[in-house]
Motif scaffolding. Sequence first.
Motif, mmCIF file in Angstrom:
data_model
loop_
_atom_site.group_PDB
_atom_site.id
_atom_site.type_symbol
_atom_site.label_atom_id
_atom_site.label_comp_id
_atom_site.label_asym_id
_atom_site.label_seq_id
_atom_site.Cartn_x
_atom_site.Cartn_y
_atom_site.Cartn_z
ATOM 1 N N VAL A 97 -7.865 1.163 -7.486
ATOM 2 C CA VAL A 97 -6.934 0.695 -6.472
ATOM 3 C C VAL A 97 -5.643 1.467 -6.710
ATOM 4 O O VAL A 97 -5.129 1.507 -7.826
ATOM 5 C CB VAL A 97 -6.686 -0.822 -6.565
ATOM 6 C CG1 VAL A 97 -5.652 -1.257 -5.522
ATOM 7 C CG2 VAL A 97 -7.981 -1.585 -6.389
ATOM 8 N N SER A 98 -5.152 2.113 -5.660
ATOM 9 C CA SER A 98 -3.961 2.941 -5.777
ATOM 10 C C SER A 98 -2.823 2.304 -5.002
ATOM 11 O O SER A 98 -2.999 1.872 -3.863
ATOM 12 C CB SER A 98 -4.252 4.336 -5.210
ATOM 13 O OG SER A 98 -3.100 5.140 -5.284
ATOM 14 N N ILE A 99 -1.656 2.228 -5.641
ATOM 15 C CA ILE A 99 -0.459 1.762 -4.944
ATOM 16 C C ILE A 99 0.642 2.793 -5.104
ATOM 17 O O ILE A 99 0.722 3.484 -6.112
ATOM 18 C CB ILE A 99 0.031 0.379 -5.430
ATOM 19 C CG1 ILE A 99 0.388 0.392 -6.913
ATOM 20 C CG2 ILE A 99 -1.009 -0.694 -5.136
ATOM 21 C CD1 ILE A 99 1.113 -0.852 -7.381
ATOM 22 N N GLY A 100 1.457 2.901 -4.075
ATOM 23 C CA GLY A 100 2.600 3.800 -4.098
ATOM 24 C C GLY A 100 3.846 3.041 -3.705
ATOM 25 O O GLY A 100 3.803 2.180 -2.833
ATOM 26 N N CYS A 101 4.934 3.344 -4.361
ATOM 27 C CA CYS A 101 6.213 2.695 -4.093
ATOM 28 C C CYS A 101 7.273 3.763 -3.833
ATOM 29 O O CYS A 101 7.143 4.899 -4.287
ATOM 30 C CB CYS A 101 6.649 1.848 -5.287
ATOM 31 S SG CYS A 101 5.562 0.473 -5.631
ATOM 32 N N ASP A 102 8.317 3.361 -3.147
ATOM 33 C CA ASP A 102 9.397 4.287 -2.825
ATOM 34 C C ASP A 102 10.270 4.634 -4.026
ATOM 35 O O ASP A 102 10.890 5.685 -4.045
ATOM 36 C CB ASP A 102 10.293 3.708 -1.728
ATOM 37 C CG ASP A 102 9.588 3.642 -0.388
ATOM 38 O OD1 ASP A 102 8.607 4.390 -0.186
ATOM 39 O OD2 ASP A 102 10.020 2.832 0.450
ATOM 40 N N SER A 103 10.326 3.741 -5.017
ATOM 41 C CA SER A 103 11.212 3.998 -6.149
ATOM 42 C C SER A 103 10.517 3.668 -7.467
ATOM 43 O O SER A 103 9.612 2.825 -7.516
ATOM 44 C CB SER A 103 12.495 3.164 -6.030
ATOM 45 O OG SER A 103 12.218 1.801 -6.316
ATOM 46 N N LEU A 104 10.990 4.308 -8.506
ATOM 47 C CA LEU A 104 10.464 4.046 -9.841
ATOM 48 C C LEU A 104 10.806 2.627 -10.281
ATOM 49 O O LEU A 104 9.993 1.962 -10.937
ATOM 50 C CB LEU A 104 10.999 5.078 -10.844
ATOM 51 C CG LEU A 104 10.470 4.985 -12.267
ATOM 52 C CD1 LEU A 104 8.946 5.066 -12.303
ATOM 53 C CD2 LEU A 104 11.078 6.067 -13.140
ATOM 54 N N TRP A 144 -6.076 0.423 -11.768
ATOM 55 C CA TRP A 144 -4.977 0.685 -10.843
ATOM 56 C C TRP A 144 -4.369 2.048 -11.150
ATOM 57 O O TRP A 144 -4.063 2.358 -12.299
ATOM 58 C CB TRP A 144 -3.888 -0.380 -11.000
ATOM 59 C CG TRP A 144 -4.348 -1.754 -10.642
ATOM 60 C CD1 TRP A 144 -5.082 -2.606 -11.434
ATOM 61 C CD2 TRP A 144 -4.116 -2.433 -9.425
ATOM 62 N NE1 TRP A 144 -5.318 -3.773 -10.769
ATOM 63 C CE2 TRP A 144 -4.730 -3.698 -9.518
ATOM 64 C CE3 TRP A 144 -3.448 -2.102 -8.247
ATOM 65 C CZ2 TRP A 144 -4.693 -4.631 -8.490
ATOM 66 C CZ3 TRP A 144 -3.401 -3.042 -7.229
ATOM 67 C CH2 TRP A 144 -4.027 -4.279 -7.348
ATOM 68 N N SER A 145 -4.177 2.828 -10.122
ATOM 69 C CA SER A 145 -3.473 4.100 -10.194
ATOM 70 C C SER A 145 -2.178 3.890 -9.413
ATOM 71 O O SER A 145 -2.216 3.613 -8.212
ATOM 72 C CB SER A 145 -4.326 5.201 -9.557
ATOM 73 O OG SER A 145 -3.611 6.393 -9.462
ATOM 74 N N VAL A 146 -1.053 3.990 -10.083
ATOM 75 C CA VAL A 146 0.227 3.686 -9.443
ATOM 76 C C VAL A 146 1.126 4.915 -9.473
ATOM 77 O O VAL A 146 1.105 5.688 -10.430
ATOM 78 C CB VAL A 146 0.929 2.477 -10.118
ATOM 79 C CG1 VAL A 146 0.004 1.265 -10.140
ATOM 80 C CG2 VAL A 146 1.385 2.787 -11.517
ATOM 81 N N SER A 147 1.915 5.082 -8.413
ATOM 82 C CA SER A 147 2.813 6.238 -8.384
ATOM 83 C C SER A 147 3.965 6.008 -7.439
ATOM 84 O O SER A 147 3.893 5.214 -6.500
ATOM 85 C CB SER A 147 2.064 7.509 -7.987
ATOM 86 O OG SER A 147 1.519 7.378 -6.694
ATOM 87 N N VAL A 148 5.045 6.732 -7.701
ATOM 88 C CA VAL A 148 6.155 6.807 -6.770
ATOM 89 C C VAL A 148 5.684 7.757 -5.666
ATOM 90 O O VAL A 148 5.105 8.803 -5.944
ATOM 91 C CB VAL A 148 7.432 7.341 -7.455
ATOM 92 C CG1 VAL A 148 8.554 7.536 -6.436
ATOM 93 C CG2 VAL A 148 7.862 6.410 -8.572
ATOM 94 N N THR A 149 5.900 7.364 -4.415
ATOM 95 C CA THR A 149 5.393 8.151 -3.304
ATOM 96 C C THR A 149 5.971 9.570 -3.304
ATOM 97 O O THR A 149 7.126 9.784 -3.651
ATOM 98 C CB THR A 149 5.688 7.472 -1.957
ATOM 99 O OG1 THR A 149 7.077 7.186 -1.885
ATOM 100 C CG2 THR A 149 4.885 6.194 -1.815
#
Length: 155
Positions: A97-104, A144-149
């Motif tokens: 499951v991958s999520i991306g956010c605008d900020s760290l 989960w794979s998470v990253s700043v967009t």
Amino acid sequence: MTIQTTTHLNFRGDARAALEFYQSVFGGHTVINTYADFGMPAELPGADKVVFGLVAAENGFRVMGYDIPGQSEGSIAGGGSTRRENNTTITDQALFVSIGCDSLDELQGYWDALSIGAIVVEPLAASAWSAGFGMLTDRFGVTWSVSVTAANTAE
């Protein structure tokens, strides 16, 4: 026309606990319907398990969950393991499951909550493609794979 995809996770008896955990991490509301809610006699084994579960938050997070009939407690169906070896991600899992956010800062909050009881595959840190990237397998066996967009990595 728009289309929305929602990850649907199949659990072996842990759907309720997982959905409640994800709601505590991402906010929003939870819908949980059991087999009994849809007509299974309440006295039968598994009637209290989740046949339809959803977490939906105003921030765009959505995930669904389900308990596979007759399955006992255990990790997510199709589970397996994910690890880092020689700077390579090695996995036998069918999905992440991958999520991306605008900020760290925002991503760090989700990471901190998801990492409780998790196995960290790759710590959250700057990478060649993102101001923040990390990978973990949570206590329910979901990786989960998470990253700043990408749009905000140059800032």
